[in-house]
Design a protein around this motif. Structure first.
Motif: not given
Ligand code: HEM
Length: 396
Positions: A82-83, A90, A94, A233, A237, A283, A285, A335, A337, A340-341, A343, A345
């Protein structure tokens, strides 16, 4: 080709020195311009808030396919996830994750996660001295997410080592990445086996992903990358948001007291923690067309580092960005993001962190450092290995 007057820097943003304290390097990069060519990495960096946010919002120009990490060869490992995909592929992936991570689904989990946080925190407070990272932050997200996914017990030990190694591989082929590659490869295979249909608990998020494949929403080959997205992910984090947050609060007794007196501040302070010590520092691009900035044109097919950690400290966006402020409410930090991407979660991360902070605030008058915190260096993640604290349950 680099435009003649483009700002250039030879800083190694992945060196131990910069990873230990990246903020002066970020300040230099922001001072150089809106888009800076990093000669050591043959890559561009966007260090200021406005350009990072705009790039995140423009997936048509800034693609994630084969480019969410710096090294093309290593990006192949993430392909199809997905990322590392762009719309429309995507959005299908998602959509499958969103079923489990949507606010309505998460609302049902809040009470249970709160109770789990209390069960974990109460005996630590009783002990008086403990390590926030080892005893709390590294324990909680693994147990919460593993149970939600329905992951077998044996796999849980492996997930943290895998997540740390995997995040290193978003950086260049430096020693950190080279050391991480065998670990990531070995664990990749073990986790894939452990996440097979037969090994997952019924009723969890894992089963829902297999169901999406059975219904033809996604291909069978997309199941494991999606499950990995949940796991990787959600670990380092959240762990580092909790660890860095408690360090910031341990150093500011007046902030702890203010939170004790007014719990409605907790959600906003969590956002300030993510702004101030963003767990994901960057990250990458790839540009799909030339992109024009004030002093430079980033050519087509260039690699671009989106420096979230720098954007979140940009004085062009934030007043007094080097100060950690309880009342800042920086809801538009990057923090998590954006676009579309952004976070998937973030709702769960907020519930987890707020549950831990609330369980501690209920019981603890003061948090003090009981030794020196130890930083953990990762190519793209900012956090700690150790944060020893002593907690006091009654005011002295
Ligand atoms: C404080 C905790 C967290 C931070 C700081 C964080 C940060 C981020 C960031 C910056 C991205 C953007 C990536 C991009 O733009 O390329 C992202 C994407 C994502 N995060 Fe988190 N995350 C956190 C917690 C979580 C949790 C708990 C989950 C899942 C249970 C999760 C699942 C995901 C997923 C699946 C993506 C990809 C989304 C996409 O590509 O559409 N994250 N996260």
């Amino acid at each position: 080709m680099i435009s003649t007057h483009a700002p250039v820097s030879d800083v190694d943003i992945f060196s131990d020195e910069v990873l230990t304290d990246p903020y002066s390097a970020y300040e230099d990069l922001r001072g150089l311009g809106t888009a800076v060519y990093l000669s050591r990495h043959d890559c561009w960096a966007l260090p200021r808030y406005a350009q990072v946010r705009a790039a995140l919002g423009h997936h048509g120009r800034f693609s994630s396919v084969g480019s969410v990490g710096l090294e093309p060869a290593l990006n192949e490992r993430r392909s199809g996830g997905v990322l590392a995909s762009d719309p429309p592929e995507h959005d299908v992936l998602r959509g499958v994750l969103s079923e489990s991570l949507a606010p309505r689904a998460l609302a049902r989990l809040r009470t249970d996660i709160g109770r789990r946080a209390e069960d974990l925190v109460a005996p630590l407070v009783e002990r008086g001295t403990f390590d926030v990272v080892r005893d709390l932050a590294r324990v909680f997200p693994v147990s919460v997410v593993a149970d939600l996914v329905g992951m077998p017990l044996a796999a849980r030990e492996e997930v943290l080592r895998f997540a740390d190694a995997f995040f290193n591989t978003f950086g260049p082929l430096n020693d950190r990445t080279k050391e991480s590659l065998p670990v990531a490869d070995a664990l990749f295979d073990r986790l894939t086996t452990m996440m097979s249909r037969d090994n997952l608990e019924p009723g969890g998020w894992g089963e829902a992903v297999y169901r999406a494949a059975d219904q033809g929403v996604i291909g069978e080959h997309q199941v494991v990358p999606l499950l990995r997205a949940y796991l990787v992910a959600s670990m380092d984090t959240t762990i580092n948001a909790i660890g860095s947050g408690l360090w910031l609060l341990a150093e500011r007794p007046e902030a702890w007291q203010a939170l004790r007196e007014d719990r409605s501040l907790v959600p906003l302070v969590f956002e300030e923690i993510l702004r101030y010590e963003s767990p994901v520092q960057m990250f990458f691009r790839r540009t799909t067309c030339p992109v024009e900035y004030e002093e430079a044109v980033i050519p087509e097919q260039a690699r671009v580092a989106l420096l979230f950690g720098s954007a979140n400290r940009d004085p062009g966006k934030w007043t007094d960005p080097e100060r950690f402020k309880l009342d800042r409410a920086p809801m538009d930090h990057v923090g998590f993001g954006y676009g579309v991407h952004g976070c998937a979660g973030q709702g769960l991360a907020r519930i987890e962190a707020q549950a831990i902070f609330s369980a501690l605030l209920d019981r603890v008058d003061r948090v003090e450092l009981a030794g020196s915190p130890r930083r953990h260096l990762n190519n793209v993640i900012r956090g700690l290995d150790s944060l020893p604290v002593t907690v006091t349950t009654r005011r002295v």
